[in-house]
Design an enzyme around this catalytic site. Sequence first.
Site, PDB file in Angstrom:
ATOM      1  N   HIS A  64      34.047  42.182  33.571  1.00  0.00           N
ATOM      2  CA  HIS A  64      34.810  41.684  34.736  1.00  0.00           C
ATOM      3  C   HIS A  64      35.107  42.818  35.720  1.00  0.00           C
ATOM      4  O   HIS A  64      35.343  42.596  36.890  1.00  0.00           O
ATOM      5  CB  HIS A  64      36.158  41.084  34.294  1.00  0.00           C
ATOM      6  N   HIS A  94      41.613  50.137  36.164  1.00  0.00           N
ATOM      7  CA  HIS A  94      40.379  49.434  36.523  1.00  0.00           C
ATOM      8  C   HIS A  94      40.450  49.097  38.002  1.00  0.00           C
ATOM      9  O   HIS A  94      41.455  49.366  38.670  1.00  0.00           O
ATOM     10  CB  HIS A  94      40.224  48.146  35.694  1.00  0.00           C
ATOM     11  N   HIS A  96      39.150  46.269  41.383  1.00  0.00           N
ATOM     12  CA  HIS A  96      38.624  44.984  41.872  1.00  0.00           C
ATOM     13  C   HIS A  96      38.015  45.288  43.243  1.00  0.00           C
ATOM     14  O   HIS A  96      38.616  46.065  44.013  1.00  0.00           O
ATOM     15  CB  HIS A  96      39.753  43.953  42.020  1.00  0.00           C
ATOM     16  N   GLU A 106      42.799  42.594  45.858  1.00  0.00           N
ATOM     17  CA  GLU A 106      43.453  41.348  45.391  1.00  0.00           C
ATOM     18  C   GLU A 106      44.708  41.105  46.228  1.00  0.00           C
ATOM     19  O   GLU A 106      44.843  40.053  46.851  1.00  0.00           O
ATOM     20  CB  GLU A 106      43.793  41.494  43.904  1.00  0.00           C
ATOM     21  N   HIS A 119      43.995  49.262  39.862  1.00  0.00           N
ATOM     22  CA  HIS A 119      45.157  48.832  39.067  1.00  0.00           C
ATOM     23  C   HIS A 119      45.366  49.791  37.904  1.00  0.00           C
ATOM     24  O   HIS A 119      44.483  49.945  37.052  1.00  0.00           O
ATOM     25  CB  HIS A 119      44.933  47.413  38.518  1.00  0.00           C
ATOM     26  N   THR A 177      46.127  39.459  37.087  1.00  0.00           N
ATOM     27  CA  THR A 177      45.341  38.721  38.088  1.00  0.00           C
ATOM     28  C   THR A 177      44.043  38.188  37.477  1.00  0.00           C
ATOM     29  O   THR A 177      43.203  37.656  38.179  1.00  0.00           O
ATOM     30  CB  THR A 177      44.966  39.632  39.268  1.00  0.00           C
ATOM     31  N   THR A 178      43.919  38.381  36.155  1.00  0.00           N
ATOM     32  CA  THR A 178      42.766  37.800  35.457  1.00  0.00           C
ATOM     33  C   THR A 178      43.315  37.051  34.245  1.00  0.00           C
ATOM     34  O   THR A 178      44.411  37.366  33.768  1.00  0.00           O
ATOM     35  CB  THR A 178      41.814  38.898  34.939  1.00  0.00           C
TER      36      THR A 178
HETATM   37  C1  LIG Z   1      46.000  44.056  31.653  1.00  0.00           C
HETATM   38  C2  LIG Z   1      45.184  43.673  32.861  1.00  0.00           C
HETATM   39  C3  LIG Z   1      43.887  43.328  32.720  1.00  0.00           C
HETATM   40  C4  LIG Z   1      43.117  42.985  33.844  1.00  0.00           C
HETATM   41  C5  LIG Z   1      43.678  43.000  35.116  1.00  0.00           C
HETATM   42  O1  LIG Z   1      42.955  42.708  36.265  1.00  0.00           O
HETATM   43  C6  LIG Z   1      44.990  43.331  35.254  1.00  0.00           C
HETATM   44  S1  LIG Z   1      45.620  43.300  36.833  1.00  0.00           S
HETATM   45  C7  LIG Z   1      45.761  43.672  34.130  1.00  0.00           C
HETATM   46 ZN   LIG Z   2      43.539  44.134  37.829  1.00  0.00          ZN
END
Ligand SMILES: Cc1ccc(O)c(S)c1
Ligand SMILES: [Zn+2]
Length: 239
Positions: A64, A94, A96, A106, A119, A177-178
Amino acid sequence: MSHAWGYGTQDGPETWAESFPVANGPRQSPIDIVPTQAQHDPSLKHLKLKYDPATAKGILNNGHSFQVDFTDDDNSSTLAGGPVTGIYRLRQFHFHWGSSDDKGSEHTVAGTKFPCELHLVHWNTKYPNFGEAASKPDGLAVVGVFLKGRQTTFSNFDPKTLLPAALDFWTYEGSLTTPPLLESVTWIVLKDQVSVSPAQMAKFRSLLFTSEGEAPSCMVDNFRPPQPLKGRKVRASFK
Ligand SMILES: Cc1ccc(O)c(S)c1
Ligand SMILES: [Zn+2]
């Protein structure tokens, strides 16, 4: 019930509520931040971020996004201050991003989208571990940083190198957000952006959603659109 989710037309954000009903919950993220409607809260403390590069464990493509994981068995890399009480440990960071520079973040700021959003995910050490914390309303604190297009370099995996000089922020109560979209996140979205080069954005966009042997699908547009505020207040740490 399949929990396979993604960002496509068949499995994207508009379908997530089928497997994750909390998608329509009262504190979903991201949101559109409207600076003129964010109230300055002078009681908000300065953000205290302490990161030890030695806690960086590894980098992986999780299908993702790509994320850098950190060892979180002590308080070497932590967040404190800002809107939170206590100490939160860095678990991972990570990103986006979009398929082009006109989208990807986001959170948005008065409707403005950025090419990418970082993030930094932290969990509340009042709980025994990340998994426990992720299910509690004050369990997580995620620092969001907007990335804008310009030449820059990334030094080692010291997350501080990914942050802007000023740590002015907006804060509100939200969610992952996921999926599973847990409503356990105190969001701390920095006002100032950091630079990312076209080459770095191209590298992000060359990653794949797919595994080896599958028809390649570029990992792009892995962002959820802004969700309804539902009466929540967004506070600003700055005037
Ligand atoms: C723990 C976590 C996993 C994926 C995410 O996009 C976010 S924002 C937080
Ligand atoms: Zn995130």
